[in-house]
Design a protein around this motif. Sequence first.
Motif, PDB file in Angstrom:
ATOM      1  N   PRO A 549     -77.596 -92.903  -2.193  1.00  0.00           N
ATOM      2  CA  PRO A 549     -78.831 -93.169  -1.865  1.00  0.00           C
ATOM      3  C   PRO A 549     -79.675 -94.511  -2.059  1.00  0.00           C
ATOM      4  O   PRO A 549     -80.291 -94.976  -0.940  1.00  0.00           O
ATOM      5  N   VAL A 550     -79.160 -95.026  -3.106  1.00  0.00           N
ATOM      6  CA  VAL A 550     -79.974 -96.487  -3.631  1.00  0.00           C
ATOM      7  C   VAL A 550     -79.057 -97.441  -2.689  1.00  0.00           C
ATOM      8  O   VAL A 550     -79.775 -98.354  -1.888  1.00  0.00           O
ATOM      9  N   SER A 598     -63.810 -78.015  -8.784  1.00  0.00           N
ATOM     10  CA  SER A 598     -64.440 -79.562  -8.830  1.00  0.00           C
ATOM     11  C   SER A 598     -65.854 -79.531  -8.513  1.00  0.00           C
ATOM     12  O   SER A 598     -66.553 -78.746  -7.789  1.00  0.00           O
ATOM     13  N   ASP A 599     -66.515 -80.738  -8.990  1.00  0.00           N
ATOM     14  CA  ASP A 599     -67.792 -80.723  -8.764  1.00  0.00           C
ATOM     15  C   ASP A 599     -68.258 -81.203  -7.430  1.00  0.00           C
ATOM     16  O   ASP A 599     -67.613 -81.818  -6.752  1.00  0.00           O
ATOM     17  N   ASN A 600     -69.614 -80.906  -6.876  1.00  0.00           N
ATOM     18  CA  ASN A 600     -69.918 -80.921  -5.778  1.00  0.00           C
ATOM     19  C   ASN A 600     -70.102 -82.391  -5.501  1.00  0.00           C
ATOM     20  O   ASN A 600     -70.775 -83.323  -6.412  1.00  0.00           O
ATOM     21  N   PRO A 601     -69.769 -83.091  -4.335  1.00  0.00           N
ATOM     22  CA  PRO A 601     -69.856 -84.522  -4.041  1.00  0.00           C
ATOM     23  C   PRO A 601     -71.128 -84.748  -3.820  1.00  0.00           C
ATOM     24  O   PRO A 601     -71.419 -86.060  -4.126  1.00  0.00           O
ATOM     25  N   LYS A 606     -75.039 -88.593  -6.111  1.00  0.00           N
ATOM     26  CA  LYS A 606     -76.431 -88.454  -6.469  1.00  0.00           C
ATOM     27  C   LYS A 606     -77.315 -88.259  -5.289  1.00  0.00           C
ATOM     28  O   LYS A 606     -78.548 -89.100  -5.147  1.00  0.00           O
ATOM     29  N   ILE A 607     -76.942 -87.516  -4.390  1.00  0.00           N
ATOM     30  CA  ILE A 607     -77.759 -87.199  -3.009  1.00  0.00           C
ATOM     31  C   ILE A 607     -78.573 -86.167  -3.339  1.00  0.00           C
ATOM     32  O   ILE A 607     -78.353 -84.950  -3.907  1.00  0.00           O
ATOM     33  N   PRO A 608     -79.907 -86.225  -3.066  1.00  0.00           N
ATOM     34  CA  PRO A 608     -80.838 -85.045  -3.393  1.00  0.00           C
ATOM     35  C   PRO A 608     -80.562 -83.638  -2.429  1.00  0.00           C
ATOM     36  O   PRO A 608     -80.197 -84.060  -1.301  1.00  0.00           O
ATOM     37  N   GLU A 609     -80.409 -82.702  -2.860  1.00  0.00           N
ATOM     38  CA  GLU A 609     -79.942 -81.769  -2.198  1.00  0.00           C
ATOM     39  C   GLU A 609     -80.823 -81.309  -1.200  1.00  0.00           C
ATOM     40  O   GLU A 609     -80.062 -80.688  -0.095  1.00  0.00           O
TER      41      GLU A 609
END
Length: 621
Positions: A549-550, A598-601, A606-609
């Motif tokens: 996002p940044v 595996s962790d969620n991409p 760091k994208i707001p859900e």
Amino acid sequence: MKKKNNVSRQAALSIGALGVVFGDIGTSPLYALKACFSGHHAIALTSANVLGVLSLIIWSLLVVISLKYVTFVMAADNKGEGGIFALYELVSQNKSGRSVSVMLIATLIGGALLYGDGVITPAISVLSAIEGLDIATTLAHGYITHISCAILLILFTFQSSGTDKIGRLFGPVMFVWFIVIGAFGALSMLNNIVVLEAFSPLHAVRFFAENGIAGTLVLGAVVLCVTGGEALFADMGHFGRRPITLAWYFVALPSLLLNYLGQGALLINNPKLIVNPFFSLFPKTILLPIVGLATLAAIIASQAIISGAFSLTAQAVHLGFIPRIRIFQTSELNPGQVYVGSVNWIMAALSIFLVISFKHSEELAGAYGIAITGTMVITTYLFWFYLRNIRKWNVVPAAILISFFACFDLGFFIVNFTKIDGGGWFPILLASIVAYIMYVWLWGREEVYDHVMERGLHITDLESEIEKYILAKIPGEAVFLAASDYIPHAFLQHLRRNRVVPEKLIFLQVKTLNEPYVDSGQRIFVKRLKNNVSWMTVSYGFMEKPNVPVSVFQAWNQIGIRKEECNYYVGRVFIKYDEERTDHKIKRKLFIFLSSISDNPVDYFKIPEELVVTIGTGVKL
């Protein structure tokens, strides 16, 4: 004034390096010399043998650490970052085909062995420090393993809080440690200065001649004096080459040499002190404080290697060697300080298991050597490609230097295989499991990628595909995450099923480059296409934490798209086991399991859900 400030900064960094970089090698005197005469392949404790072993230790420190790592290998940095993964990324840039495949396999094995080092170092360091209580008091007898396990549990429990505050104490504590062990080693050495003859390599040659195979096998214990050599290289990015070099030559090396010589003089005068030659250097009146200092040094050595395992995991995730797992930042100021909960507790369990199983540091020393020497051999192998491809050395001088280093590395490595039944099986088993997991993950990703890409679409065919299916354009802005240079399959599914396209469309590809950090001015590349369509590439170094996002916000300021109207479309591949296939059954099942954990991409980037729309694709494997 500026020069004075620079000197002060170099001094501060050198002190800091003593704590983080030299913790492992700095605690080796606790067990290294003792293991040579009381381990699995111990030799007779005679004056000639003591001088021979001391000569081997001295020249191992000078050749392996001073010459190989400090002088040569640390010059092979990847824009300031060191370590086996960083070196692989550097030397693989200009290679292709079979050479890269062999280098990749070697790197995976080397990384896996470092995890073994990360498990064994806390166990042997803490255990050998607490064993000093047996000399200081009889009250602790029978409780050494219990105390060691309790300290390890506390150490691993506090990892999640980060090392910011306690890290400031590491350097000064280790500085005191080195001064103390060097001073008391020197005092002991003065009682029998014949040990100074050990600086002559002739004693090492005579040792092998007189002891034959038994003398050669002692190399498996001698190698313990160079533990932590990889740490000099791996932690270079935290302090820089010059501070580490200064700390080594002016503090660590002199103190280690004096302490080993002091232990040698002690054993020549009184061979019975082999029970614990290190703690026998100190008067009984100050033994309890020395045990406390040794315990602190052991904790610092353990902390350094544990933190290194976390950093290694973060690099492996960014390079795609292992599945995405949750990685926490423990410092707002230092992005290199991370915590990986799953790795932490696996290492804690294995370290405590080792203490309970082996009970004595000299028994555990047998498990230590293979993890160290295996990584040393692989670093030397990769350094060959650095000399030839990056530094452009001619074949002859490069071969001479690498052969010289290989004589030490392979000698240590081969001899350590004689200790498989004495604990050497553990790092081999652990490294095999970790390396196989890395290999299966790379293999599975390639399989799934090929499957999805069979239905992929190049960017040049996008306009005709939209015209073929579109019924309407809807207001809004959408970002579709692309895993490659092709149009993401998630967008094709969206287009073909919903028959609509947002007014403003961005395809975003995140790349991890083979360099540790990317300059902010070169991070973002935007290519404007027709009809409000853009292809955006965001590049990160393998030491950086992606924050999509940044980066997107920075790019959108340039092309006039408002952040608050954006939705992120993320494709997820759901893998199902193909019962009809008969090949690679174990690999396919393991990869599916790894994919499930595996962790969620979305979290990784760091994208707001609340801004995410997930589009799934089913794949049979």
